[in-house]
Scaffold this motif. Structure first.
Motif, short mmCIF file in Angstrom:
data_model
loop_
_atom_site.label_atom_id
_atom_site.label_comp_id
_atom_site.label_asym_id
_atom_site.label_seq_id
_atom_site.Cartn_x
_atom_site.Cartn_y
_atom_site.Cartn_z
N ASP A 7 -12.03 -10.73 -22.29
CA ASP A 7 -11.18 -11.91 -22.36
C ASP A 7 -9.72 -11.53 -22.13
OD1 ASP A 7 -9.99 -14.32 -22.80
OD2 ASP A 7 -10.61 -14.53 -24.89
N GLU A 9 -7.59 -13.85 -20.39
CA GLU A 9 -7.09 -15.12 -19.85
C GLU A 9 -7.40 -15.21 -18.36
OE1 GLU A 9 -3.02 -15.42 -21.16
OE2 GLU A 9 -3.61 -15.70 -23.26
N LYS A 10 -6.37 -15.30 -17.49
CA LYS A 10 -6.65 -15.47 -16.06
C LYS A 10 -7.27 -14.23 -15.42
CE LYS A 10 -1.89 -14.33 -14.63
NZ LYS A 10 -2.16 -13.09 -13.93
N ASN A 11 -7.20 -13.09 -16.10
CA ASN A 11 -7.79 -11.86 -15.57
C ASN A 11 -9.14 -11.52 -16.21
OD1 ASN A 11 -5.64 -11.25 -13.79
ND2 ASN A 11 -4.45 -10.36 -15.47
N SER A 12 -9.77 -12.48 -16.88
CA SER A 12 -11.03 -12.24 -17.57
C SER A 12 -12.16 -11.95 -16.58
CB SER A 12 -11.41 -13.45 -18.43
OG SER A 12 -10.43 -13.69 -19.42
N TYR A 13 -13.17 -11.23 -17.05
CA TYR A 13 -14.32 -10.93 -16.20
C TYR A 13 -15.52 -10.55 -17.06
CZ TYR A 13 -12.42 -6.18 -16.84
OH TYR A 13 -11.91 -5.02 -17.37
N LYS A 162 -12.84 -8.13 -10.71
CA LYS A 162 -13.37 -9.49 -10.88
C LYS A 162 -14.74 -9.49 -11.55
CE LYS A 162 -9.92 -11.65 -8.94
NZ LYS A 162 -9.02 -12.49 -9.77
#
Length: 362
Positions: A7, A9-13, A162
């Protein structure tokens, strides 16, 4: 099957872990991101074993794919190695809608990640780690880098993948020395933050060394979960993430002095953990029996703990060049207080380092 969510945020994978799943890569990966054109970056060893399997999986899903193979070895984690990949990307018109797939060990993951962070100012990439060290450590967390001749990982960027795709069955073709080197990082995770994992490693050494799939999946998933928890708290290593560097200060010094071609990374880290343990005892923050337990487990997995016949002053000089060293002439070390508990210790002197090394010389 294990799925671990990192987790950020926008870089979660997602980290997807299972056995026997490489032929299903495209089917699984398409659930997590869009794939239209991909560039597989691998080395000539891994490529021969698994390159066609991965390419066929992608092609059968209608995904255009190129394969970029570089020679195997830490010496290619360099500007020259990166340039080989840049040239192939440009020649094959890879663009920002394309995805780089790093399939290999830590060298390939770091190098391909660095290229993806810098090519066209950043394009997406996926990690398919094929060594144990890469599966449990370097594929998770977004650190990408190449080496400078004077220091390891000095030139790099934080660039999160990603998707991380781990098939533990590929470890069955891993040379025994590489497997053991990867186990050093698993033991490290147990030592610094997961006493239960450390105990599991103590109790299941025979099964793990015999490549029991269930045990391998267990230690890989546990290590990834542990590292993900730290990365979520400190993505860019401004504080707590630094504890993951346990054993690495001395380890990177050993690697630099030996030009990265004598010791596997995990072997150097193992020696570094042994020295760090002795240093903590000398500083009065750790009991000797804990160090003995640590070193016994390292030896149980065939890992070195004695400091080699190297020029200690050159190793200390390399430590000062390391990006984690302090600028006041003293050094910052990650040290143990107990199994499962590590601290960052400031202002370690060269004499304290030298004394600990001398006590650990074989």
């Amino acid at each position: 099957m294990n799925q671990i969510h990192v987790d950020l945020e926008k870089n979660s994978y997602i980290i997807h872990i299972d056995k026997g799943i490489l032929p299903k890569f495209a089917e699984i990966a398409k659930n997590h991101l869009t794939l239209s054109k991909t560039a597989i970056v691998t080395n000539d060893v891994v490529g021969k074993l698994y390159g066609n399997i991965l390419k066929e999986s992608l092609n059968s899903a209608g995904i255009e794919t190129i394969v970029i193979e570089i020679p195997d070895g830490e010496e290619y984690k360099s500007f020259a190695g990166a340039m080989m990949i840049y040239d192939a990307l440009i020649e094959n018109r890879i663009n920002r809608q394309s995805v780089i797939i790093a399939m290999g060990g830590g060298v390939i993951g770091d190098l391909a990640g660095f290229v993806s962070a810098t090519y066209m100012r950043g394009i997406p990439f996926i990690q398919i780690p094929t060594s144990l060290l890469a599966q449990v450590d370097s594929s998770v967390g977004g650190k990408t880098a190449i080496n400078h001749p004077k220091a390891k990982n000095m030139i790099g960027a934080f660039h999160q993948p990603k998707f991380v795709f781990i098939d533990v069955d590929v470890l069955k073709t891993l040379p025994e020395r590489e497997l053991k080197a990867g186990l050093a990082e698993v033991i490290k995770h147990g030592i610094i933050m997961d006493a239960e994992l450390f105990g599991y490693m103590e109790d299941n050494s025979a099964k793990i060394l015999n490549l029991d799939s269930q045990c391998l999946e267990q230690i890989v998933a546990r290590s990834c979960r542990d590292k993900a928890n730290i990365v979520e708290q400190d993505e860019k290593e401004s504080n707590i993430r630094a504890i993951l560097n346990y054993g690495h200060t001395i380890g990177h010094g050993i690697e630099a002095v030996t030009d990265y071609n004598v010791y596997r990374h995990g072997e150097a880290v193992s020696i570094g953990m042994a020295v760090a343990g002795k240093l903590a005892v000398n500083l009065g923050i750790l009991d000797e029996d804990i160090v003995e337990r640590q070193n016994h487990l390292l030896k149980k997995y065939g890992l070195p703990t004695d400091f080699p016949d190297l020029d200690i002053d050159r190793v200390i000089e390399a430590i000062h060049l390391d990006k984690k060293s302090k600028s006041n002439g003293k050094s910052r070390f990650v040290l143990l207080k107990d199994i499962g508990e590590a601290i960052i210790y400031e202002n370690v002197t060269d004499d304290q380092i030298r004394n600990a090394i001398m006590e650990m010389k074989g």
